[in-house]
Design a protein around this motif. Structure first.
Motif, mmCIF file in Angstrom:
data_model
loop_
_atom_site.group_PDB
_atom_site.id
_atom_site.type_symbol
_atom_site.label_atom_id
_atom_site.label_comp_id
_atom_site.label_asym_id
_atom_site.label_seq_id
_atom_site.Cartn_x
_atom_site.Cartn_y
_atom_site.Cartn_z
ATOM 1 N N GLU A 157 3.531 6.083 3.056
ATOM 2 C CA GLU A 157 2.615 5.868 1.944
ATOM 3 C C GLU A 157 2.324 7.187 1.240
ATOM 4 O O GLU A 157 2.225 7.240 0.007
ATOM 5 C CB GLU A 157 1.318 5.240 2.452
ATOM 6 C CG GLU A 157 1.486 3.828 2.992
ATOM 7 C CD GLU A 157 0.255 3.334 3.739
ATOM 8 O OE1 GLU A 157 0.186 2.115 4.002
ATOM 9 O OE2 GLU A 157 -0.626 4.149 4.072
ATOM 10 N N HIS A 196 4.901 -1.756 0.425
ATOM 11 C CA HIS A 196 4.225 -0.468 0.438
ATOM 12 C C HIS A 196 3.374 -0.245 -0.815
ATOM 13 O O HIS A 196 2.302 0.361 -0.741
ATOM 14 C CB HIS A 196 5.248 0.661 0.593
ATOM 15 C CG HIS A 196 5.684 0.873 2.008
ATOM 16 N ND1 HIS A 196 6.606 0.057 2.635
ATOM 17 C CD2 HIS A 196 5.312 1.795 2.929
ATOM 18 C CE1 HIS A 196 6.782 0.479 3.880
ATOM 19 N NE2 HIS A 196 6.016 1.525 4.076
ATOM 20 N N SER A 198 1.857 -2.611 -2.430
ATOM 21 C CA SER A 198 0.679 -3.439 -2.205
ATOM 22 C C SER A 198 -0.310 -2.742 -1.273
ATOM 23 O O SER A 198 -1.523 -2.718 -1.536
ATOM 24 C CB SER A 198 1.100 -4.786 -1.621
ATOM 25 O OG SER A 198 -0.023 -5.582 -1.332
ATOM 26 N N ARG A 199 0.187 -2.157 -0.182
ATOM 27 C CA ARG A 199 -0.682 -1.448 0.756
ATOM 28 C C ARG A 199 -1.329 -0.227 0.098
ATOM 29 O O ARG A 199 -2.522 0.045 0.286
ATOM 30 C CB ARG A 199 0.120 -1.014 1.979
ATOM 31 C CG ARG A 199 0.553 -2.156 2.887
ATOM 32 C CD ARG A 199 1.432 -1.629 4.006
ATOM 33 N NE ARG A 199 1.881 -2.688 4.905
ATOM 34 C CZ ARG A 199 2.796 -2.523 5.842
ATOM 35 N NH1 ARG A 199 3.371 -1.335 6.014
ATOM 36 N NH2 ARG A 199 3.159 -3.533 6.621
ATOM 37 N N ARG A 201 -1.856 0.261 -3.116
ATOM 38 C CA ARG A 201 -2.817 -0.180 -4.122
ATOM 39 C C ARG A 201 -4.138 -0.607 -3.471
ATOM 40 O O ARG A 201 -5.220 -0.324 -3.996
ATOM 41 C CB ARG A 201 -2.222 -1.337 -4.923
ATOM 42 C CG ARG A 201 -3.150 -1.856 -6.024
ATOM 43 C CD ARG A 201 -2.468 -2.924 -6.861
ATOM 44 N NE ARG A 201 -1.596 -2.362 -7.870
ATOM 45 C CZ ARG A 201 -0.312 -2.656 -8.008
ATOM 46 N NH1 ARG A 201 0.280 -3.496 -7.173
ATOM 47 N NH2 ARG A 201 0.396 -2.124 -8.979
ATOM 48 N N SER A 202 -4.043 -1.258 -2.306
ATOM 49 C CA SER A 202 -5.268 -1.690 -1.616
ATOM 50 C C SER A 202 -6.092 -0.494 -1.142
ATOM 51 O O SER A 202 -7.313 -0.596 -0.991
ATOM 52 C CB SER A 202 -4.913 -2.587 -0.426
ATOM 53 O OG SER A 202 -4.313 -1.843 0.619
ATOM 54 N N LYS A 203 -5.427 0.637 -0.934
ATOM 55 C CA LYS A 203 -6.147 1.823 -0.449
ATOM 56 C C LYS A 203 -6.707 2.668 -1.586
ATOM 57 O O LYS A 203 -7.832 3.173 -1.486
ATOM 58 C CB LYS A 203 -5.216 2.680 0.420
ATOM 59 C CG LYS A 203 -4.851 2.022 1.741
ATOM 60 C CD LYS A 203 -4.032 2.948 2.623
ATOM 61 C CE LYS A 203 -3.751 2.305 3.976
ATOM 62 N NZ LYS A 203 -3.017 3.226 4.897
ATOM 63 N N ASP A 205 -6.990 1.757 -4.967
ATOM 64 C CA ASP A 205 -7.578 1.063 -6.118
ATOM 65 C C ASP A 205 -8.617 0.001 -5.759
ATOM 66 O O ASP A 205 -9.531 -0.269 -6.536
ATOM 67 C CB ASP A 205 -6.481 0.378 -6.952
ATOM 68 C CG ASP A 205 -5.746 1.362 -7.859
ATOM 69 O OD1 ASP A 205 -6.275 2.460 -8.096
ATOM 70 O OD2 ASP A 205 -4.633 1.021 -8.310
ATOM 71 N N LYS A 206 -8.475 -0.634 -4.604
ATOM 72 C CA LYS A 206 -9.248 -1.844 -4.286
ATOM 73 C C LYS A 206 -10.751 -1.647 -4.411
ATOM 74 O O LYS A 206 -11.456 -2.504 -4.969
ATOM 75 C CB LYS A 206 -8.902 -2.321 -2.874
ATOM 76 C CG LYS A 206 -9.609 -3.611 -2.483
ATOM 77 C CD LYS A 206 -9.199 -4.050 -1.085
ATOM 78 C CE LYS A 206 -9.931 -5.318 -0.689
ATOM 79 N NZ LYS A 206 -9.564 -5.759 0.684
ATOM 80 N N ASP A 207 -11.284 -0.553 -3.910
ATOM 81 C CA ASP A 207 -12.735 -0.358 -3.899
ATOM 82 C C ASP A 207 -13.230 0.482 -5.065
ATOM 83 O O ASP A 207 -14.343 1.028 -5.021
ATOM 84 C CB ASP A 207 -13.152 0.301 -2.580
ATOM 85 C CG ASP A 207 -12.842 -0.576 -1.378
ATOM 86 O OD1 ASP A 207 -12.944 -1.812 -1.526
ATOM 87 O OD2 ASP A 207 -12.480 -0.036 -0.317
ATOM 88 N N PRO A 211 -8.306 0.875 -11.927
ATOM 89 C CA PRO A 211 -7.023 1.021 -11.216
ATOM 90 C C PRO A 211 -6.217 2.206 -11.763
ATOM 91 O O PRO A 211 -6.238 2.492 -12.965
ATOM 92 C CB PRO A 211 -6.321 -0.306 -11.498
ATOM 93 C CG PRO A 211 -6.883 -0.763 -12.802
ATOM 94 C CD PRO A 211 -8.324 -0.323 -12.798
#
Length: 228
Positions: A157, A196, A198-199, A201-203, A205-207, A211
């Motif tokens: 990542e 990868h 997706s993972r 982006r979740s780290k 951007d998610k919170d 974005p």
């Protein structure tokens, strides 16, 4: 942590070097011929190149000369079974920064790599971090932060985000990612990139409200601050 490219056609010797460097926390990419090595060196950012002099397709000195002509001043350590004074002089004149005859001790090779990595790059300072908006990636400490939040990343990542941030604002294609992050020189019809991305982006951007990692439909991906 250093990012090192090993251009060596001896598979066993290359694997031995890569294993030793990775055990010490460095990133080690491998190329088995001169053409592939030149392409990889031109496509990604490395701290040091380890180049065997005698390579298939394109010899090591030719690889170094091509890089220097293009303005690439990445430090190069030449490895060669040719250890005479004239051989060393030829290697240094071709643009090599250091020359280590075979056989060699791994501890000496490591010391030479670290010495080369400490040299400032010609034409400017060594790039040790990248920033896009409030997202920062530090290559020296191998850490990532967004705002005041630490973001833990797995090694792959980290390399993926590093490559995207090196090309911030540009569209990075799947082929570019496969070749420079996964070292595939063909499309294996895998969903590894999607997983990868997706993972990642979740780290990153998610919170957060805004974005930074964007999918460009039909083209690839980009990291950019849309408020710029």
């Amino acid at each position: 942590m250093l990012r090192i490219l090993i251009i060596e056609d001896d598979a066993e010797a290359s694997a031995y070097l890569a294993k030793g460097l990775k055990e010490l926390g460095h990133l080690a990419d491998q190329a088995a011929d001169g053409d592939t090595g030149l392409h990889m060196a031109q496509s990604a950012s490395y701290d040091v190149l380890i180049v065997d002099r005698m390579l298939p397709k394109r010899d090591g000195l030719s690889v170094i000369e091509a890089l220097r002509k293009s303005g690439d001043q990445t430090p190069v350590l030449i490895l060669s079974a040719l250890g005479q004074v004239d051989d060393r002089v030829m290697g240094l004149k071709a643009g090599g920064d250091d020359y280590l005859p075979k056989p060699y001790a791994f501890t000496e090779l490591l010391a030479r790599i670290e010495a080369l990595a400490r040299r400032p790059k010609a034409g400017g300072e060594v790039v040790t971090s990248y920033r896009v908006g409030d997202l920062e990636l530090d290559r020296l400490t191998h850490t990532c932060r967004r705002g005041d939040q630490d973001i833990p990343l797995q090694p792959r990542e980290f390399r993926l985000l590093e490559y995207l941030m090196q090309h911030a604002g540009q569209v990075v294609t799947r082929t570019m990612l496969l070749e420079n992050v996964w070292e595939y020189h063909f499309d294996p019809q895998t969903n590894v990139i999607d997983v990868h991305i997706s993972r990642l982006r979740s780290k990153i951007d998610k919170d957060f409200d805004k974005p930074l990692l964007h999918t460009i439909r039909g083209a690839g991906y980009t990291v950019r601050d849309t408020s710029d």
